[in-house]
Design a protein around this motif. Sequence first.
Motif, short mmCIF file in Angstrom:
data_model
loop_
_atom_site.label_atom_id
_atom_site.label_comp_id
_atom_site.label_asym_id
_atom_site.label_seq_id
_atom_site.Cartn_x
_atom_site.Cartn_y
_atom_site.Cartn_z
N ALA A 35 41.70 112.37 131.02
CA ALA A 35 40.70 113.33 130.53
C ALA A 35 40.37 114.36 131.61
O ALA A 35 40.30 115.56 131.34
CB ALA A 35 39.44 112.58 130.09
N ALA A 76 38.42 117.94 131.20
CA ALA A 76 37.15 117.47 130.64
C ALA A 76 36.15 117.26 131.76
O ALA A 76 36.50 116.78 132.83
CB ALA A 76 37.36 116.15 129.90
N GLN A 78 32.02 115.20 128.66
CA GLN A 78 33.11 115.19 127.68
C GLN A 78 33.97 113.94 127.83
O GLN A 78 34.40 113.36 126.82
CB GLN A 78 33.97 116.45 127.85
N THR A 79 34.21 113.54 129.06
CA THR A 79 35.02 112.33 129.29
C THR A 79 34.33 111.11 128.71
O THR A 79 34.96 110.29 128.04
CB THR A 79 35.23 112.14 130.80
N ARG A 93 32.06 111.03 126.27
CA ARG A 93 31.94 111.12 124.82
C ARG A 93 33.30 110.99 124.12
O ARG A 93 33.46 110.20 123.19
CB ARG A 93 31.29 112.46 124.46
N ASP A 94 34.29 111.73 124.60
CA ASP A 94 35.55 111.83 123.86
C ASP A 94 36.54 110.74 124.22
O ASP A 94 37.44 110.45 123.44
CB ASP A 94 36.22 113.20 124.14
N VAL A 95 36.40 110.17 125.39
CA VAL A 95 37.42 109.21 125.82
C VAL A 95 36.82 107.82 126.09
O VAL A 95 37.18 106.86 125.41
CB VAL A 95 38.16 109.73 127.08
N ARG A 146 35.06 106.26 123.04
CA ARG A 146 36.05 105.93 122.01
C ARG A 146 36.87 104.71 122.41
O ARG A 146 37.20 103.86 121.58
CB ARG A 146 37.00 107.11 121.77
N ALA A 147 37.19 104.63 123.69
CA ALA A 147 38.03 103.53 124.15
C ALA A 147 37.28 102.20 124.07
O ALA A 147 37.86 101.16 123.79
CB ALA A 147 38.51 103.80 125.57
N TRP A 177 43.63 105.34 120.03
CA TRP A 177 42.85 105.62 118.81
C TRP A 177 43.26 106.96 118.17
O TRP A 177 42.73 107.32 117.14
CB TRP A 177 41.35 105.60 119.10
N TYR A 236 40.21 120.99 125.77
CA TYR A 236 39.22 121.68 126.60
C TYR A 236 39.68 123.06 127.02
O TYR A 236 39.12 123.64 127.94
CB TYR A 236 38.87 120.79 127.81
#
Lengths: 284, 258
Positions: free
Chosen positions: A189, A194, A198-199, A201-203, A206-207, B89, B102
């Motif tokens: 990320a 990112a 962002q890291t 939230r998005d990664v 999710r992981a 995922w 980004y």
Amino acid sequence: MTDISETAPVTVPDPRTAATAPRPDPSSIWAFRGTLSRRAQIGIGVGTSVGLLLIWEAVARIGLVNTTFLPSPSTVLSSMLMMVQKQNLLQHAGISTLRVWVAFILAAVMAIPIGILMSSYRVVGAALEPIIDFIRYLPVPALVPLSIIWFGVGESTKLYLLWLGTFFQLVLLVADDMRRVPHEYIEIAHTLGANTRQTLRDVAFRAMLPGLVDNLRITLGWCWTYLIIAEIVAADSGIGFVIWTARRYMKTPEVMAGVVVIGVIGLVTDQLLRALHRRAFRYL
Amino acid sequence: MIEPYLAFHGVTKRFGDLDVVAQPFSISVARNEFVVFLGPSGCGKTTLMRMIGGLETPSSGAICLEGLPVGGPDHRRGMVFQSYSSFPWLTVAENVLFGMRYRKDLTEQQKLARRDNYLELVGLYDFSDAYPNKVSGGMRQRVAIARTLAAGSDVMLMDEPFGALDAQRRERLQVELRAIQRRDAKTIVFVTHDVEEAVFLADRVIVFSKRPARVMADIDITERLGAERPLELRDSPEFFQLRNAVLRLLREAAGDEE
């Protein structure tokens, strides 16, 4: 070149005396660490449960045990139906379920961000871990008197006890889920540009999500344990109250019926959450 | 003097009491050069590569890209790891698209076009909607390569990306990677401890000693084998000789403790 037929004859050891490990028939249902078809597993499971109920029923009917202490399954079932009709059993079950969910959601909403922060920032982890570890080992029933002093005997005591029982466990489970996210994901990320938010939230989030949902399901189960304690101590409604009231009049079938209702609610919730997990995380 | 494209200027690295790179490390890498860092496991070559990506900072010295010292990570210096290289995922196509997530300078349309282009390039277009756990380990590494390319990396940093693959997949991906690098004109810094892989892929192999990392040799492979690397090259005597020469160097580098 030698003719292989001229070499010494191969002696076949007698299988009855050979010192080899036993090799049982793999199709036998008793094969050590063997497999069993799904149908056979369900069949055996249902068979055992029904068999046990039948034995229990027979023992009670023949009079081998005092039915005041061990009423037959059919008696328990009929008093359950009676309780649904005359004692608002479903309403009590609904109230209990609501309490569990309110306290559980409260605990989850607090535990998830705090747990994530504990794993993301060493300083937060270092600050909170000793406190949480200490409180985590306090048995919830030991805190009942204190919570009655603080909150009286109203709804807030019950919610507080439930929250107490789950929050501190959950926060550490969440922290652990986050810690287990492979560092590679975080670095990927970052190299894609990112920032930290962002890291996360998005990664990272999710992981960790499949593990998180699993842990939420498990702690929801614990919530029910603490609910009964809370409702026995201080309540005029809920399944725990029903069970405790029935006990006072030695109505064993009703006590058992209450316990069965909790078991059924637990089982159904757990299966629903498992199904949800499978649907949401198909990629696993 | 012409400023080199990518340069290490006297870089050293210590982790606490541990010297990873003690002797100041200086090399320069030309644009579109394929450089392989070869050395015994744990010798510090990965740390040096990670510094290019901004994932580690040198204890002293500097790393410059086009004359400017590199800072933290960004999309111009992409990483491909050996494991956990794609997000489980996301589907194959979503993973590649994530590479541009980004980037604000690309429109949604451009991103989709680039995604499809790179999926095609690595031969994964037909697997666009599959999740990574449903494709082979080799395909997962292609996903990571496509994602890095789609992100717009000028420098690709690869940390033993084929280390977990079986021999056949490994060879195929090596041929493909070399072809992609030639066609897309990318600068690649690739870390491995596999001598054949290093000689087959590289324009230039840097051989490191065991930790603390020291440069044992800097070998120009293209001068000896040419820039084109078809699979058959592996069977040629030239390749074999070079491989053996590098292997001897690496044995010296590893010392005689084993």
